[in-house]
Design a protein around this motif. Structure first.
Motif, short mmCIF file in Angstrom:
data_model
loop_
_atom_site.label_atom_id
_atom_site.label_comp_id
_atom_site.label_asym_id
_atom_site.label_seq_id
_atom_site.Cartn_x
_atom_site.Cartn_y
_atom_site.Cartn_z
N VAL A 10 14.05 16.22 70.98
CA VAL A 10 13.68 17.62 71.22
C VAL A 10 14.13 18.48 70.04
O VAL A 10 13.36 19.32 69.52
CB VAL A 10 14.30 18.14 72.52
CG1 VAL A 10 14.09 19.65 72.66
CG2 VAL A 10 13.71 17.41 73.72
N GLU A 14 11.43 20.46 67.63
CA GLU A 14 11.49 21.93 67.57
C GLU A 14 11.78 22.41 66.16
O GLU A 14 11.25 23.44 65.72
CB GLU A 14 12.53 22.44 68.56
CG GLU A 14 12.10 22.30 70.01
CD GLU A 14 13.09 22.87 71.00
OE1 GLU A 14 12.69 23.16 72.14
OE2 GLU A 14 14.29 23.04 70.63
N THR A 19 6.34 22.95 69.99
CA THR A 19 6.79 23.49 71.27
C THR A 19 6.97 22.32 72.24
O THR A 19 6.01 21.60 72.54
CB THR A 19 5.76 24.48 71.85
OG1 THR A 19 5.59 25.55 70.93
CG2 THR A 19 6.23 25.03 73.19
N VAL A 20 8.20 22.13 72.69
CA VAL A 20 8.52 20.96 73.50
C VAL A 20 8.78 21.36 74.94
O VAL A 20 9.56 22.28 75.22
CB VAL A 20 9.77 20.24 72.94
CG1 VAL A 20 10.09 19.01 73.80
CG2 VAL A 20 9.55 19.83 71.49
N ARG A 21 8.13 20.65 75.85
CA ARG A 21 8.43 20.80 77.28
C ARG A 21 8.98 19.48 77.78
O ARG A 21 8.29 18.46 77.72
CB ARG A 21 7.17 21.17 78.07
CG ARG A 21 7.45 21.39 79.57
CD ARG A 21 6.18 21.83 80.29
NE ARG A 21 5.24 20.72 80.44
CZ ARG A 21 5.23 19.89 81.49
NH1 ARG A 21 6.11 20.02 82.46
NH2 ARG A 21 4.33 18.92 81.55
N PHE A 22 10.21 19.51 78.24
CA PHE A 22 10.82 18.30 78.79
C PHE A 22 10.61 18.31 80.30
O PHE A 22 11.09 19.20 81.00
CB PHE A 22 12.31 18.23 78.45
CG PHE A 22 12.98 17.00 78.98
CD1 PHE A 22 12.95 15.81 78.25
CD2 PHE A 22 13.63 17.01 80.20
CE1 PHE A 22 13.55 14.66 78.74
CE2 PHE A 22 14.24 15.86 80.69
CZ PHE A 22 14.20 14.69 79.97
N ASN A 23 9.89 17.33 80.80
CA ASN A 23 9.59 17.25 82.22
C ASN A 23 10.76 16.60 82.96
O ASN A 23 10.96 15.39 82.86
CB ASN A 23 8.30 16.45 82.44
CG ASN A 23 7.82 16.52 83.88
OD1 ASN A 23 8.60 16.71 84.80
ND2 ASN A 23 6.52 16.38 84.06
N TYR A 53 1.94 14.20 83.40
CA TYR A 53 1.58 14.46 82.01
C TYR A 53 0.10 14.72 81.74
O TYR A 53 -0.29 14.91 80.60
CB TYR A 53 2.05 13.30 81.13
CG TYR A 53 3.54 13.23 81.01
CD1 TYR A 53 4.23 14.15 80.22
CD2 TYR A 53 4.27 12.28 81.70
CE1 TYR A 53 5.61 14.11 80.11
CE2 TYR A 53 5.66 12.23 81.59
CZ TYR A 53 6.31 13.15 80.80
OH TYR A 53 7.67 13.12 80.70
N SER A 56 -0.61 17.65 79.46
CA SER A 56 0.11 17.74 78.18
C SER A 56 -0.85 17.52 77.01
O SER A 56 -1.71 16.65 77.05
CB SER A 56 1.22 16.70 78.12
OG SER A 56 2.17 16.89 79.16
#
Length: 234
Positions: A10, A14, A19-23, A53, A56
Protein backbone atom coordinates in the motif's frame (compact mmCIF):
# COMPACT_ATOMS: atom_id res chain seq x y z
CA UNK A 1 0.76 -13.93 8.74
CA UNK A 2 2.85 -11.25 7.03
CA UNK A 3 1.06 -7.91 7.55
CA UNK A 4 4.15 -5.86 6.75
CA UNK A 5 4.04 -7.06 3.15
CA UNK A 6 0.54 -5.70 2.71
CA UNK A 7 1.47 -2.46 4.44
CA UNK A 8 4.54 -2.09 2.23
CA UNK A 9 2.49 -2.72 -0.91
CA UNK A 10 0.00 0.00 0.00
CA UNK A 11 2.77 2.42 0.93
CA UNK A 12 4.63 1.77 -2.32
CA UNK A 13 1.60 2.11 -4.58
CA UNK A 14 0.46 5.31 -2.88
CA UNK A 15 3.96 6.75 -3.21
CA UNK A 16 3.66 6.11 -6.94
CA UNK A 17 0.41 8.04 -7.12
CA UNK A 18 -2.05 5.15 -7.07
CA UNK A 19 -5.30 5.26 -5.11
CA UNK A 20 -5.43 2.12 -3.00
CA UNK A 21 -8.50 0.56 -1.42
CA UNK A 22 -7.74 -2.27 0.97
CA UNK A 23 -10.76 -4.55 1.25
CA UNK A 24 -10.94 -5.62 4.89
CA UNK A 25 -13.49 -8.32 4.01
CA UNK A 26 -11.13 -10.25 1.76
CA UNK A 27 -10.20 -13.84 2.59
CA UNK A 28 -8.00 -16.61 1.18
CA UNK A 29 -8.13 -16.95 -2.60
CA UNK A 30 -8.98 -20.64 -2.20
CA UNK A 31 -5.81 -22.13 -3.65
CA UNK A 32 -5.13 -24.40 -0.68
CA UNK A 33 -8.66 -25.76 -0.83
CA UNK A 34 -8.55 -26.41 -4.56
CA UNK A 35 -5.10 -28.01 -4.40
CA UNK A 36 -6.23 -30.48 -1.76
CA UNK A 37 -9.46 -31.47 -3.50
CA UNK A 38 -11.99 -29.37 -1.60
CA UNK A 39 -13.59 -27.98 -4.73
CA UNK A 40 -16.88 -26.92 -3.15
CA UNK A 41 -15.07 -24.92 -0.48
CA UNK A 42 -12.79 -23.40 -3.11
CA UNK A 43 -15.79 -22.34 -5.21
CA UNK A 44 -17.29 -20.53 -2.22
CA UNK A 45 -14.07 -18.55 -1.83
CA UNK A 46 -13.88 -17.87 -5.56
CA UNK A 47 -17.41 -16.47 -5.53
CA UNK A 48 -16.50 -14.31 -2.54
CA UNK A 49 -13.40 -13.00 -4.31
CA UNK A 50 -15.49 -12.02 -7.32
CA UNK A 51 -18.04 -10.30 -5.06
CA UNK A 52 -15.29 -8.42 -3.23
CA UNK A 53 -13.43 -7.24 -6.33
CA UNK A 54 -15.80 -7.10 -9.31
CA UNK A 55 -15.89 -3.29 -9.16
CA UNK A 56 -12.13 -2.80 -8.82
CA UNK A 57 -10.26 -1.17 -11.69
CA UNK A 58 -7.17 -3.26 -10.91
CA UNK A 59 -6.40 -5.89 -8.27
CA UNK A 60 -2.74 -5.98 -7.23
CA UNK A 61 -1.32 -8.90 -5.26
CA UNK A 62 2.10 -9.17 -3.61
CA UNK A 63 1.92 -12.89 -4.39
CA UNK A 64 2.51 -14.63 -7.69
CA UNK A 65 0.88 -17.73 -6.25
CA UNK A 66 -2.44 -16.02 -5.50
CA UNK A 67 -2.44 -14.08 -8.77
CA UNK A 68 -1.83 -17.31 -10.70
CA UNK A 69 -4.71 -18.95 -8.86
CA UNK A 70 -7.10 -16.21 -9.94
CA UNK A 71 -5.93 -15.89 -13.52
CA UNK A 72 -5.29 -19.53 -14.36
CA UNK A 73 -7.37 -21.73 -12.03
CA UNK A 74 -10.47 -19.67 -11.28
CA UNK A 75 -11.84 -20.25 -14.81
CA UNK A 76 -11.07 -23.96 -14.59
CA UNK A 77 -12.73 -24.23 -11.19
CA UNK A 78 -15.85 -22.48 -12.49
CA UNK A 79 -15.98 -24.96 -15.38
CA UNK A 80 -15.59 -27.90 -12.99
CA UNK A 81 -18.42 -26.49 -10.91
CA UNK A 82 -20.64 -26.06 -13.96
CA UNK A 83 -21.27 -22.41 -13.03
CA UNK A 84 -21.43 -20.43 -16.27
CA UNK A 85 -22.32 -17.17 -14.52
CA UNK A 86 -19.24 -17.46 -12.33
CA UNK A 87 -17.12 -18.35 -15.35
CA UNK A 88 -18.22 -15.19 -17.15
CA UNK A 89 -17.46 -13.03 -14.12
CA UNK A 90 -14.08 -14.65 -13.55
CA UNK A 91 -13.07 -14.23 -17.18
CA UNK A 92 -14.01 -10.55 -16.98
CA UNK A 93 -12.12 -9.97 -13.72
CA UNK A 94 -8.99 -12.08 -14.30
CA UNK A 95 -7.27 -9.73 -16.82
CA UNK A 96 -7.40 -6.98 -14.19
CA UNK A 97 -5.49 -9.05 -11.63
CA UNK A 98 -1.73 -8.44 -11.41
CA UNK A 99 1.21 -9.63 -9.38
CA UNK A 100 2.95 -6.60 -7.89
CA UNK A 101 6.11 -6.53 -10.02
CA UNK A 102 4.28 -7.10 -13.31
CA UNK A 103 1.83 -4.32 -12.41
CA UNK A 104 4.66 -1.88 -11.77
CA UNK A 105 6.82 -2.79 -14.78
CA UNK A 106 4.36 -4.03 -17.39
CA UNK A 107 1.23 -2.05 -16.56
CA UNK A 108 2.60 1.24 -15.18
CA UNK A 109 5.89 1.14 -17.10
CA UNK A 110 7.93 1.85 -13.96
CA UNK A 111 11.18 0.07 -13.15
CA UNK A 112 12.62 2.62 -10.72
CA UNK A 113 10.37 3.22 -7.72
CA UNK A 114 12.85 5.40 -5.84
CA UNK A 115 13.74 2.69 -3.33
CA UNK A 116 16.78 2.65 -1.07
CA UNK A 117 17.92 -0.52 0.70
CA UNK A 118 21.58 -0.67 1.83
CA UNK A 119 22.06 -4.44 1.99
CA UNK A 120 23.47 -7.37 0.03
CA UNK A 121 20.48 -9.08 -1.55
CA UNK A 122 19.86 -12.12 -3.72
CA UNK A 123 16.60 -12.85 -5.53
CA UNK A 124 14.66 -16.13 -5.72
CA UNK A 125 12.09 -16.22 -8.57
CA UNK A 126 9.00 -18.04 -7.34
CA UNK A 127 7.51 -20.86 -9.37
CA UNK A 128 4.03 -19.42 -9.97
CA UNK A 129 5.33 -15.99 -10.93
CA UNK A 130 7.98 -17.40 -13.23
CA UNK A 131 6.26 -20.43 -14.75
CA UNK A 132 2.57 -19.55 -14.69
CA UNK A 133 2.36 -15.74 -14.80
CA UNK A 134 5.63 -15.44 -16.73
CA UNK A 135 6.58 -12.14 -15.11
CA UNK A 136 10.06 -12.59 -16.57
CA UNK A 137 12.69 -10.19 -15.30
CA UNK A 138 10.21 -7.61 -13.95
CA UNK A 139 11.32 -8.16 -10.32
CA UNK A 140 14.99 -7.92 -11.31
CA UNK A 141 14.41 -4.70 -13.23
CA UNK A 142 12.98 -3.19 -10.06
CA UNK A 143 15.75 -4.54 -7.83
CA UNK A 144 18.54 -3.32 -10.11
CA UNK A 145 17.34 0.23 -9.59
CA UNK A 146 17.26 0.09 -5.79
CA UNK A 147 19.83 2.53 -4.48
CA UNK A 148 22.42 1.42 -1.96
CA UNK A 149 21.75 -2.25 -2.61
CA UNK A 150 24.16 -4.90 -3.90
CA UNK A 151 22.22 -7.44 -5.98
CA UNK A 152 23.94 -10.83 -6.00
CA UNK A 153 23.28 -13.55 -8.58
CA UNK A 154 21.79 -16.75 -7.18
CA UNK A 155 23.04 -20.04 -8.63
CA UNK A 156 20.19 -22.37 -9.58
CA UNK A 157 17.78 -19.51 -9.03
CA UNK A 158 15.04 -21.06 -11.17
CA UNK A 159 14.96 -24.26 -9.11
CA UNK A 160 11.97 -24.59 -6.78
CA UNK A 161 12.69 -23.94 -3.11
CA UNK A 162 10.75 -27.09 -2.19
CA UNK A 163 7.75 -25.51 -0.53
CA UNK A 164 5.03 -25.98 -3.14
CA UNK A 165 2.22 -25.49 -0.62
CA UNK A 166 0.90 -28.91 0.36
CA UNK A 167 3.85 -30.54 -1.42
CA UNK A 168 6.06 -29.75 1.57
CA UNK A 169 3.56 -31.47 3.87
CA UNK A 170 2.96 -34.53 1.72
CA UNK A 171 6.60 -34.96 0.61
CA UNK A 172 8.65 -33.61 3.52
CA UNK A 173 11.89 -35.43 2.74
CA UNK A 174 12.02 -34.28 -0.88
CA UNK A 175 10.97 -30.79 0.18
CA UNK A 176 13.74 -30.63 2.79
CA UNK A 177 16.34 -31.79 0.25
CA UNK A 178 15.26 -29.09 -2.21
CA UNK A 179 15.38 -26.49 0.56
CA UNK A 180 18.90 -27.59 1.49
CA UNK A 181 20.04 -26.92 -2.08
CA UNK A 182 18.35 -23.53 -2.12
CA UNK A 183 19.77 -22.37 1.22
CA UNK A 184 23.26 -23.53 0.23
CA UNK A 185 23.11 -21.45 -2.96
CA UNK A 186 21.84 -18.44 -1.01
CA UNK A 187 24.62 -18.66 1.54
CA UNK A 188 27.19 -19.07 -1.23
CA UNK A 189 26.27 -15.60 -2.52
CA UNK A 190 27.20 -13.96 0.77
CA UNK A 191 23.85 -12.15 0.80
CA UNK A 192 22.35 -10.76 3.97
CA UNK A 193 18.86 -11.10 2.54
CA UNK A 194 17.01 -13.37 0.13
CA UNK A 195 14.00 -11.69 -1.44
CA UNK A 196 11.09 -13.05 -3.48
CA UNK A 197 7.56 -12.13 -4.47
CA UNK A 198 5.79 -14.81 -2.42
CA UNK A 199 5.78 -15.09 1.35
CA UNK A 200 5.04 -18.80 1.08
CA UNK A 201 8.49 -19.38 -0.42
CA UNK A 202 10.09 -16.92 1.99
CA UNK A 203 8.50 -18.72 4.95
CA UNK A 204 10.10 -21.97 3.79
CA UNK A 205 13.48 -20.47 2.91
CA UNK A 206 13.55 -18.29 6.00
CA UNK A 207 12.91 -21.29 8.22
CA UNK A 208 15.81 -23.12 6.61
CA UNK A 209 18.18 -20.19 7.03
CA UNK A 210 17.11 -19.73 10.65
CA UNK A 211 17.68 -23.37 11.54
CA UNK A 212 21.19 -23.10 10.11
CA UNK A 213 21.80 -20.02 12.29
CA UNK A 214 23.21 -18.48 9.15
CA UNK A 215 22.60 -14.84 9.98
CA UNK A 216 20.88 -14.40 6.60
CA UNK A 217 17.18 -13.65 6.42
CA UNK A 218 14.28 -13.17 4.04
CA UNK A 219 12.39 -10.01 3.07
CA UNK A 220 9.49 -9.68 0.64
CA UNK A 221 10.14 -7.72 -2.55
CA UNK A 222 7.43 -5.20 -1.61
CA UNK A 223 9.20 -4.33 1.63
CA UNK A 224 12.44 -3.57 -0.20
CA UNK A 225 10.67 -1.48 -2.82
CA UNK A 226 8.74 0.44 -0.14
CA UNK A 227 11.98 1.43 1.60
CA UNK A 228 13.40 4.88 0.97
CA UNK A 229 16.54 6.71 2.04
CA UNK A 230 14.53 8.42 4.75
CA UNK A 231 13.05 5.19 6.12
CA UNK A 232 13.99 1.58 5.43
CA UNK A 233 10.73 -0.33 5.70
CA UNK A 234 12.04 -3.83 6.28
Amino acid sequence: MFPRTGQATVRLLERLGQTVRFNANQTCCGQMHLNTGYRDDALKLIRKFVDDYRDSEVVVMPSGSCAAMVRELYPEAAKWGGDQDLLREVEELAPRVFELSEFLVNKLGIDDVGAYYPHRVTYHPTCHAMRVLRVGDAPLKLLRNVRGMTLLELEGSEECCGFGGTFSVKNPDVSAAMLADKTRHILDTGAEVCTAGDNSCLLHIGGGLHRLRSGAGTVHLAEILASTEGEVFA
